[in-house]
Structure formats: structure tokens, C-alpha cells
Design an enzyme around this catalytic site. Structure first.
Site, mmCIF file in Angstrom:
data_model
loop_
_atom_site.group_PDB
_atom_site.id
_atom_site.type_symbol
_atom_site.label_atom_id
_atom_site.label_comp_id
_atom_site.label_asym_id
_atom_site.label_seq_id
_atom_site.Cartn_x
_atom_site.Cartn_y
_atom_site.Cartn_z
ATOM 1 N N SER A 1 0.688 -1.143 -0.135
ATOM 2 C CA SER A 1 0.007 0.154 0.021
ATOM 3 C C SER A 1 0.909 1.394 -0.020
ATOM 4 O O SER A 1 1.804 1.198 0.739
ATOM 5 C CB SER A 1 -0.976 0.138 1.417
ATOM 6 O OG SER A 1 -1.641 1.003 1.333
ATOM 7 N N VAL B 1 7.298 2.124 3.983
ATOM 8 C CA VAL B 1 8.374 1.425 3.041
ATOM 9 C C VAL B 1 8.053 1.485 1.657
ATOM 10 O O VAL B 1 8.851 1.637 0.831
ATOM 11 C CB VAL B 1 8.763 0.075 3.618
ATOM 12 C CG1 VAL B 1 9.498 -0.544 2.675
ATOM 13 C CG2 VAL B 1 9.311 -0.028 4.938
ATOM 14 N N CYS B 2 6.430 1.386 1.427
ATOM 15 C CA CYS B 2 5.952 1.573 0.162
ATOM 16 C C CYS B 2 6.275 2.913 -0.512
ATOM 17 O O CYS B 2 6.487 2.859 -1.717
ATOM 18 C CB CYS B 2 4.611 1.086 0.403
ATOM 19 S SG CYS B 2 4.235 -0.690 0.874
ATOM 20 N N ALA B 3 6.015 3.826 0.185
ATOM 21 C CA ALA B 3 6.237 5.281 -0.267
ATOM 22 C C ALA B 3 7.645 5.340 -0.606
ATOM 23 O O ALA B 3 8.159 5.847 -1.434
ATOM 24 C CB ALA B 3 5.975 6.266 0.906
#
Length: 170
Positions: free
Chosen positions: A59, A64-66
Site C-alpha cells: 500500500s 516502506v512502500c512510499a
């Protein structure tokens, strides 16, 4: 087919739906939703002709995804339109678009697998217990053949950026 314990999420083994995608094979089908002049569908055929980076994240609303999306966006800046780059998640297309606008993501597209999780099942990235995608990175050549495949062993860890970018440039 499922792959029990294929990756961990916060240290706990989880099960990935589908088979692992391997280097050398033809890329599985892609059908991702995105918002641009109305709802559109991004397919594998649209990506052929250029090397493609597929950055898969659980997501965009997590740290971490960002970071992963922003790092790839930054590292792709010098490549211009010679490559395709797509971040894939289950986030709604509207939320993906807001994230890209707020974070200045201009070198990557976003595609959502929210409708039927077909990408997650066909690419072996759907975590069955959580119904979210695991963290993974794939690189395809211009004909749609897989040149690089990484299923990050711990979902909360970052991928190997250098290996993915080397495959993309090579």
C-alpha cells in the site's frame, strides 16, 4: 497453487497465491486500473516495446512502500521515456493518484489491482492471509520476457534497487 512461507510479514511466514514468476519466462497477463481521463486499464501489450519496471507494494499509504516508490521515481529520472515504470498496489486508483501528486511522482505510473486481484494471483504476489500484495520487483524486456524477479523475503523490507535498475538498463 499456493506457496506457504514464501515470504514473511513482520517476521511471520505468509502464503503467496499462485506460482512464482521466474526469470526467462514470458510475463503473465497484466490488467491494472488507473485514473487518467476516466478509468483506464493498463495491459501488458501497452508496456511492450520498452523495458519495464514493475514495482509491487502492499500500500502506498505505508512508509516502506512510499520510500520504494519515491526511490525508483528518483532513480528513473534520467531515463526519460526510454522505459516504462509502474507501481502496482491494491490501493484505489484515486488514492494512488493523490499520492503521486503529493509526492511528485512523475517518472512512474500507478496501477491498481483492486478489482479482482488478478495481478496478485497471476504474478504470485497476493498474500492469502492478508489479501494484500507482497513487496516484489519485476523487470521485463521490450518483448515482455521477465529479466529480473525479486520477491522481497520480508515484506516490510526494501527491495534490491540496484539489481532491478541494472536489469532495466541491461
Amino acid at each position: 497453487m499456493s506457496r506457504s512461507g514464501a515470504v514473511t510479514f513482520k517476521g511471520n511466514p505468509v502464503t503467496l497465491a499462485g506460482e512464482a514468476v521466474a526469470v526467462g519466462q514470458a510475463a503473465p497477463a497484466i490488467s491494472l486500473s488507473y485514473v487518467k481521463d476516466g478509468f483506464k486499464t493498463l495491459t501488458l501489450d501497452e508496456l511492450k516495446g520498452k523495458p519495464t519496471l514493475l514495482s509491487v507494494v502492499p500500500s502506498l499509504d505505508t512508509g516502506v512502500c512510499a520510500i520504494q516508490t519515491k526511490k525508483f521515481n528518483e532513480k528513473l529520472a534520467g531515463m526519460g521515456d526510454s522505459v516504462n515504470a509502474v507501481t502496482v498496489s491494491l490501493d484505489l486508483p484515486f488514492a494512488q493518484g493523490r499520492f503521486c501528486g503529493a509526492e511528485g511522482i512523475t517518472n512512474m505510473r500507478v496501477g491498481s489491482d483492486y478489482r479482482d486481484r488478478a495481478f496478485g494471483n497471476q504474478w504470485g504476489t497476493l498474500i492469502e492471509e492478508l489479501l494484500i500484495l507482497c513487496r516484489a520487483v519485476f523487470v521485463l524486456d521490450g518483448e515482455g520476457k521477465v529479466k529480473h524477479a525479486e520477491y522481497v523475503s520480508e515484506v516490510t523490507s526494501e527491495p534490491d534497487y540496484d539489481a532491478a535498475l541494472a536489469a532495466l538498463k541491461g
